[in-house]
Design a protein around this motif. Structure first.
Motif, mmCIF file in Angstrom:
data_model
loop_
_atom_site.group_PDB
_atom_site.id
_atom_site.type_symbol
_atom_site.label_atom_id
_atom_site.label_comp_id
_atom_site.label_asym_id
_atom_site.label_seq_id
_atom_site.Cartn_x
_atom_site.Cartn_y
_atom_site.Cartn_z
ATOM 1 N N ASP A 1 0.860 -1.186 0.000
ATOM 2 C CA ASP A 1 0.000 0.000 0.000
ATOM 3 C C ASP A 1 0.897 1.236 0.000
ATOM 4 O O ASP A 1 1.062 1.922 1.001
ATOM 5 C CB ASP A 1 -0.927 -0.006 1.220
ATOM 6 N N ASP B 1 2.689 0.029 -5.831
ATOM 7 C CA ASP B 1 2.232 -1.257 -5.294
ATOM 8 C C ASP B 1 2.728 -2.413 -6.157
ATOM 9 O O ASP B 1 3.187 -3.440 -5.647
ATOM 10 C CB ASP B 1 0.705 -1.291 -5.228
ATOM 11 N N VAL C 1 -4.738 -4.990 -4.452
ATOM 12 C CA VAL C 1 -4.009 -3.950 -5.183
ATOM 13 C C VAL C 1 -4.933 -3.249 -6.172
ATOM 14 O O VAL C 1 -4.922 -2.012 -6.299
ATOM 15 C CB VAL C 1 -2.786 -4.561 -5.899
ATOM 16 N N GLN D 1 -7.500 -1.026 -4.283
ATOM 17 C CA GLN D 1 -6.859 0.192 -3.785
ATOM 18 C C GLN D 1 -6.693 1.201 -4.924
ATOM 19 O O GLN D 1 -6.897 2.406 -4.734
ATOM 20 C CB GLN D 1 -5.479 -0.147 -3.177
ATOM 21 N N ARG E 1 -8.376 5.064 -5.486
ATOM 22 C CA ARG E 1 -7.576 6.262 -5.762
ATOM 23 C C ARG E 1 -7.902 6.866 -7.123
ATOM 24 O O ARG E 1 -7.349 7.898 -7.500
ATOM 25 C CB ARG E 1 -6.078 5.916 -5.713
#
Length: 206
Positions: free
Chosen positions: A90, A97, A150, A153, A157
């Motif tokens: 992270d 990542d 991954v 995440q 974003r």
């Protein structure tokens, strides 16, 4: 017999059933370590329960009490061989990542023991449906959850669109690593890892 030597109510104290085996954890761990060492030294085909017992410093009975043959023994340990323990990176960016995951996985695959064991088990999987299924399940459990984390995440974003399929991410991460480290047996210096990370990130975003 005195009352001190008797249990409650004057009856004799109960004993464990005769012949009941107590599986000592230290012996179990010694056997597991011996399996990894034997796989690395002689491979699955030449590995034997006798050789495992000898390397572990235990009697054959101690091995057979836990596993009936070498196949269930190895299948029981496959998740650990497959990759367990890889962290979910992270770093704050998708490329970061991917880069961190590549580095950690490459280091794991490059370990001398893993470099011997992983290709041998994959070769055995071509001959054993049980081994093939165990490896598929273990690899998916070990790497699939990390790849999905991954991707999610990156979605949060705004680096990837919502509901991005993590399956291509898994293939893009694992393919170059296995080819480079396990097939070509080539080192992965930082510039190569950087190149892989840029290419994989661009492919996922495309």
């Amino acid at each position: 017999m005195s009352t001190d030597a008797r249990g409650a109510g004057g009856s004799a104290p109960r004993r464990a059933p005769a012949g009941a085996a107590v599986l000592r954890e230290d012996k179990t761990e010694a056997i597991r370590a011996a399996v990894f060492a034997e796989l690395a030294a002689v491979g699955y085909g030449r590995m034997s329960m006798e050789g495992i017992a000898r390397r572990a410093g235990v009697g054959k009975a101690a091995v057979y009490r836990r596993w009936r043959s070498k196949l269930p023994l190895v299948l029981d340990l496959v998740p650990a061989v497959a990759a367990g323990g890889l962290p979910v990176p992270d770093t704050g960016t998708l490329r970061g990542d991917v880069r961190e995951l590549l580095e950690v996985a490459a280091r794991a695959l490059s370990h001398p023991m893993a470099a011997q064991i992983v290709p041998d088990l994959l070769a055995e999987a071509a001959r054993s449906p049980e081994m093939a299924e165990a490896l598929r399940r273990a690899l998916r459990e070990a790497y699939g959850g990390i790849a999905e984390a991954v991707v999610r995440q990156a979605e949060a974003r705004g680096e990837l669109p919502p509901a991005t399929d993590p399956e291509p991410a898994l293939a893009l991460l694992a393919g170059p690593l296995y080819w480079h480290v396990s097939v070509m047996r080539a080192p992965l210096p930082p510039p190569t890892l950087d190149h892989f990370a840029r290419s994989i990130t661009a492919a996922l975003q495309a």
